[in-house]
Design a protein around this motif. Structure first.
Motif, PDB file in Angstrom:
ATOM      1  N   ASN A  53       0.770  -1.358   0.336  1.00 25.90           N
ATOM      2  CA  ASN A  53      -0.013  -0.211  -0.040  1.00 25.90           C
ATOM      3  C   ASN A  53       0.770   1.478  -0.266  1.00 25.90           C
ATOM      4  N   ILE A  54       2.148   1.179  -0.787  1.00 26.29           N
ATOM      5  CA  ILE A  54       2.269   2.477  -1.025  1.00 26.29           C
ATOM      6  C   ILE A  54       1.960   3.215  -1.322  1.00 26.29           C
ATOM      7  N   SER A  55       1.852   4.511  -0.816  1.00 25.61           N
ATOM      8  CA  SER A  55       0.703   5.216  -2.131  1.00 25.61           C
ATOM      9  C   SER A  55       1.175   6.761  -1.797  1.00 25.61           C
ATOM     10  N   LEU A  56       1.647   7.331  -2.634  1.00 25.90           N
ATOM     11  CA  LEU A  56       2.297   8.802  -3.172  1.00 25.90           C
ATOM     12  C   LEU A  56       1.859  10.228  -3.315  1.00 25.90           C
ATOM     13  N   GLU A  57       1.701  10.709  -3.308  1.00 24.67           N
ATOM     14  CA  GLU A  57       1.541  12.720  -3.536  1.00 24.67           C
ATOM     15  C   GLU A  57       2.176  12.886  -4.206  1.00 24.67           C
ATOM     16  N   ILE A  58       3.376  12.760  -3.948  1.00 20.80           N
ATOM     17  CA  ILE A  58       5.119  13.141  -5.544  1.00 20.80           C
ATOM     18  C   ILE A  58       4.243  13.478  -6.731  1.00 20.80           C
ATOM     19  N   LYS A  59       4.622  14.859  -6.284  1.00 21.59           N
ATOM     20  CA  LYS A  59       5.188  14.940  -8.302  1.00 21.59           C
ATOM     21  C   LYS A  59       6.424  14.643  -8.788  1.00 21.59           C
ATOM     22  N   ASN A  60       6.668  14.053  -9.832  1.00 14.98           N
ATOM     23  CA  ASN A  60       8.287  14.281  -9.976  1.00 14.98           C
ATOM     24  C   ASN A  60       8.091  15.221 -11.428  1.00 14.98           C
ATOM     25  N   ALA A  61       9.904  15.127 -11.380  1.00 21.08           N
ATOM     26  CA  ALA A  61       9.650  16.731 -12.370  1.00 21.08           C
ATOM     27  C   ALA A  61       8.697  16.953 -13.282  1.00 21.08           C
ATOM     28  N   GLU A  62       8.042  15.843 -14.053  1.00 19.01           N
ATOM     29  CA  GLU A  62       7.717  16.449 -15.071  1.00 19.01           C
ATOM     30  C   GLU A  62       5.624  16.517 -14.468  1.00 19.01           C
ATOM     31  N   GLY A  63       5.706  16.572 -13.157  1.00 15.83           N
ATOM     32  CA  GLY A  63       4.561  16.820 -13.207  1.00 15.83           C
ATOM     33  C   GLY A  63       3.817  15.598 -12.862  1.00 15.83           C
ATOM     34  N   VAL A  64       4.584  14.506 -13.571  1.00 12.19           N
ATOM     35  CA  VAL A  64       3.889  13.451 -13.233  1.00 12.19           C
ATOM     36  C   VAL A  64       4.495  12.143 -12.924  1.00 12.19           C
ATOM     37  N   LEU A  65       3.405  11.389 -11.677  1.00 13.95           N
ATOM     38  CA  LEU A  65       4.339   9.706 -10.752  1.00 13.95           C
ATOM     39  C   LEU A  65       3.639   8.693 -11.614  1.00 13.95           C
ATOM     40  N   VAL A  66       4.810   8.229 -12.423  1.00 14.22           N
ATOM     41  CA  VAL A  66       4.247   6.972 -12.964  1.00 14.22           C
ATOM     42  C   VAL A  66       4.036   6.181 -12.295  1.00 14.22           C
ATOM     43  N   GLU A  67       2.667   5.588 -13.027  1.00 13.85           N
ATOM     44  CA  GLU A  67       2.144   4.630 -11.767  1.00 13.85           C
ATOM     45  C   GLU A  67       2.186   3.199 -12.435  1.00 13.85           C
ATOM     46  N   ILE A  68       2.121   2.101 -12.538  1.00  8.90           N
ATOM     47  CA  ILE A  68       2.176   0.199 -12.824  1.00  8.90           C
ATOM     48  C   ILE A  68       1.223   0.278 -12.158  1.00  8.90           C
ATOM     49  N   ASP A  69       0.651  -0.803 -13.434  1.00  5.64           N
ATOM     50  CA  ASP A  69      -0.274  -1.368 -12.311  1.00  5.64           C
ATOM     51  C   ASP A  69      -0.426  -3.075 -12.756  1.00  5.64           C
ATOM     52  N   GLY A  70       0.571  -3.603 -11.667  1.00  3.92           N
ATOM     53  CA  GLY A  70       1.395  -4.777 -11.495  1.00  3.92           C
ATOM     54  C   GLY A  70       0.313  -5.918 -10.982  1.00  3.92           C
ATOM     55  N   SER A  71      -0.483  -5.768 -10.760  1.00  2.40           N
ATOM     56  CA  SER A  71      -1.397  -7.033 -10.359  1.00  2.40           C
ATOM     57  C   SER A  71      -1.579  -8.091 -11.783  1.00  2.40           C
ATOM     58  N   GLY A  72      -1.921  -9.699 -11.294  1.00  2.00           N
ATOM     59  CA  GLY A  72      -1.778 -10.974 -12.447  1.00  2.00           C
ATOM     60  C   GLY A  72       0.021 -10.498 -12.955  1.00  2.00           C
ATOM     61  N   MET A  73       0.453  -9.786 -12.577  1.00  2.00           N
ATOM     62  CA  MET A  73       2.395  -9.742 -12.801  1.00  2.00           C
ATOM     63  C   MET A  73       3.234 -10.334 -12.008  1.00  2.00           C
ATOM     64  N   VAL A  74       4.485 -10.710 -12.107  1.00  2.00           N
ATOM     65  CA  VAL A  74       5.410 -11.300 -10.785  1.00  2.00           C
ATOM     66  C   VAL A  74       6.667 -10.242 -11.691  1.00  2.00           C
ATOM     67  N   ALA A  75       7.429  -9.929 -10.491  1.00  2.00           N
ATOM     68  CA  ALA A  75       8.160  -8.745 -11.212  1.00  2.00           C
ATOM     69  C   ALA A  75       9.434  -9.518 -10.492  1.00  2.00           C
ATOM     70  N   ILE A  76      10.221  -9.586 -11.313  1.00  2.00           N
ATOM     71  CA  ILE A  76      12.152 -10.366 -11.770  1.00  2.00           C
ATOM     72  C   ILE A  76      12.705  -9.294 -11.625  1.00  2.00           C
ATOM     73  N   PRO A  77      13.993  -8.981 -11.180  1.00  2.00           N
ATOM     74  CA  PRO A  77      14.497  -8.365 -11.388  1.00  2.00           C
ATOM     75  C   PRO A  77      15.460  -8.498 -13.146  1.00  2.00           C
ATOM     76  N   GLY A  78      15.789  -7.828 -13.792  1.00  2.00           N
ATOM     77  CA  GLY A  78      16.568  -7.807 -14.668  1.00  2.00           C
ATOM     78  C   GLY A  78      17.733  -8.457 -15.269  1.00  2.00           C
ATOM     79  N   LEU A  79      17.233  -9.269 -16.415  1.00  2.00           N
ATOM     80  CA  LEU A  79      18.787 -10.590 -16.266  1.00  2.00           C
ATOM     81  C   LEU A  79      18.934 -10.123 -16.891  1.00  2.00           C
ATOM     82  N   ILE A  80      20.361 -10.558 -16.640  1.00  2.00           N
ATOM     83  CA  ILE A  80      22.194 -10.731 -16.548  1.00  2.00           C
ATOM     84  C   ILE A  80      22.540 -11.842 -17.600  1.00  2.00           C
ATOM     85  N   ASP A  81      22.680 -11.015 -19.026  1.00  2.00           N
ATOM     86  CA  ASP A  81      23.586 -12.484 -19.355  1.00  2.00           C
ATOM     87  C   ASP A  81      24.779 -11.848 -19.678  1.00  2.00           C
TER      88      ASP A  81
END
Ligand code: FWO
Ligand code: ZN
Ligand code: ZN
Length: 393
Positions: free
Chosen positions: A34-62
């Motif tokens: 439940n992290i919720s933020l009112e912070i606006k970034n430099a462009e005035g937009v907080l980028v929010e991504i809905d990750g529901s139904g997804m798994v988050a993994i570290p970026g792959l290292i080749d």
């Protein structure tokens, strides 16, 4: 730049459950609920991504790619093309380690370093091995240890070819000396100093590594032999080597069925076998040989054709391990995230945890298909499509 990913099932690699992930200025800042933020970034937009139904993994290292291209085993027309940014990002790869291969003559370390820096400018994280197949190695400065000290991106030596008709046939003393230079060069520069070793199809297999380990004070962990699954005999030797504490790197392949016809052990099956044999899941990695040539030689050792390695062969092997072979995602994931990060001493890479670089992928939870990729907090891929292209793409 502030990005908030909501309600993704987080694999750090270990599973942390459904969490929010907050990224600030290219780094992972917080993982929580439940992290919720009112912070606006430099462009005035907080980028929010809905990750529901997804798994988050570290970026792959080749940990083994030919950023500059490679090949040449069939003459001039078989020199393979260099990599482009989206070759990696659309494969879920956020860190690539480049090397030279057979051809350390028309290709050199200055070009490789420039290519690595170019990809870094485009948003990828890159590192390089100094050298090529050949011993003594081609270098930037004329000295392996100076390369470590003067070029930040140099983290190891490779790909040093052994047990291969294309290798420079190094003596055990030459191989020992190069291993020592890699080790000490790494120490002096605070880097891994890993020897990335190309294993060919020759019957001597891992002999030169074992000779160095058994006859000098250099530890087996100094080496990361790749192509361990290129034929069944080498793979069996690789199991023994790994059980003796060595690291091994699988080469994922474009068309597993085809390569099995060529005698290669498919990466996912090889990983399953290693785990069944009691090899720790912390001891192996997966690489793609991206843009390297995958040449085929006939019994007269003539090159009769060649393919080109691609970074998008890695994720299908991870998917196959989980969906076909029942290996838990948090187990196999280490091979492409925490393991290469630890072995190559990439201390800001390989984990979803506060303070680590904002390199992560979102996969659809049931199919493990790639949806979103962030490199250092920047969204590079969305819904499986690149949203940031390379300069000339
Ligand atoms: C593992 C097998 C399938 C591919 C492997 N590729 C390289 O080593 C890279 C290549 N020689 C290059 O320089 O571009 C090989 O040739 O044995
Ligand atoms: Zn190789
Ligand atoms: Zn290679």
């Amino acid at each position: 730049m502030i990005t908030l990913i909501k309600n993704a099932k987080v694999y750090q690699p270990e599973c942390a459950g459904v969490k929010d992930i907050l990224l600030i200025d290219g780094k992972i800042s917080t993982i929580g609920e439940n992290i919720s933020l009112e912070i606006k970034n430099a462009e005035g937009v907080l980028v929010e991504i809905d990750g529901s139904g997804m798994v988050a993994i570290p970026g792959l290292i080749d940990p083994h790619t030919h950023l500059l291209g490679g090949g040449g085993e069939g003459g001039y027309k078989t020199r393979t093309p260099e990599a482009m940014l989206t070759d990696f990002t659309t494969a879920g790869v956020t860190t690539a380690v480049g090397c030279l291969g057979t051809d350390g003559v028309t290709r050199n370390m200055i070009s490789l370093l420039a290519k690595a820096k170019g990809l870094e400018e485009e948003g990828l994280s890159t590192y390089v091995y100094t050298g090529s197949y050949h011993v003594p190695p081609v270098t930037l400065t004329g000295d392996v240890m100076k390369d470590f000290l003067l070029a930040d991106k140099v983290i190891g030596v490779g790909e040093v070819a052994i047990s291969d008709h294309r290798s420079s046939q190094p003596s055990s003393q030459e191989f020992r000396r190069l291993s020592a230079d890699a080790r000490v060069g790494g120490m002096l520069s605070g880097k891994a100093g890993i020897m990335n070793i190309h294993l060919g199809d020759g019957s001597r297999m891992l002999e030169l590594i074992l000779d160095t380990v058994e006859n000098t004070e250099i530890p087996i962990t100094q080496f990361l032999p790749t192509h361990i699954n290129r034929n069944p005999a080498l793979f069996e030797e690789g199991i023994r080597y790994a059980k003796g504490g060595g690291y091994v790197d699988f080469t994922a392949s474009k068309d597993p069925e085809y390569w099995e016809a060529e005698g290669e052990v498919r990466t996912s099956k090889g990983i399953k076998r290693m785990l069944e044999e009691g090899v720790s899941p912390d001891q192996f990695t997966i690489s793609s040989d991206a843009q390297g040539s995958l040449p085929l030689f006939n019994e007269k050792m003539e090159c009769i054709g060649l393919g080109v390695g691609k970074s998008d062969t890695i994720l299908p092997e991870i998917r196959s391990c989980v969906l076909d072979l029942g290996i838990p995602l948090e187990t196999v994931l280490r091979a492409s995230t925490a393991n290469p990060a630890r072995i190559l001493k990439l201390t800001s890479k390989g984990r979803i945890a506060p303070g680590f670089d904002g390199d992560l992928c979102l996969l659809e939870e049931t199919t493990l298909e790639l949806d979103t990729v962030l490199c250092k907090g920047q969204i590079m891929v969305r819904s499986g499509k690149p949203v940031v292209l390379g300069t000339f793409q």
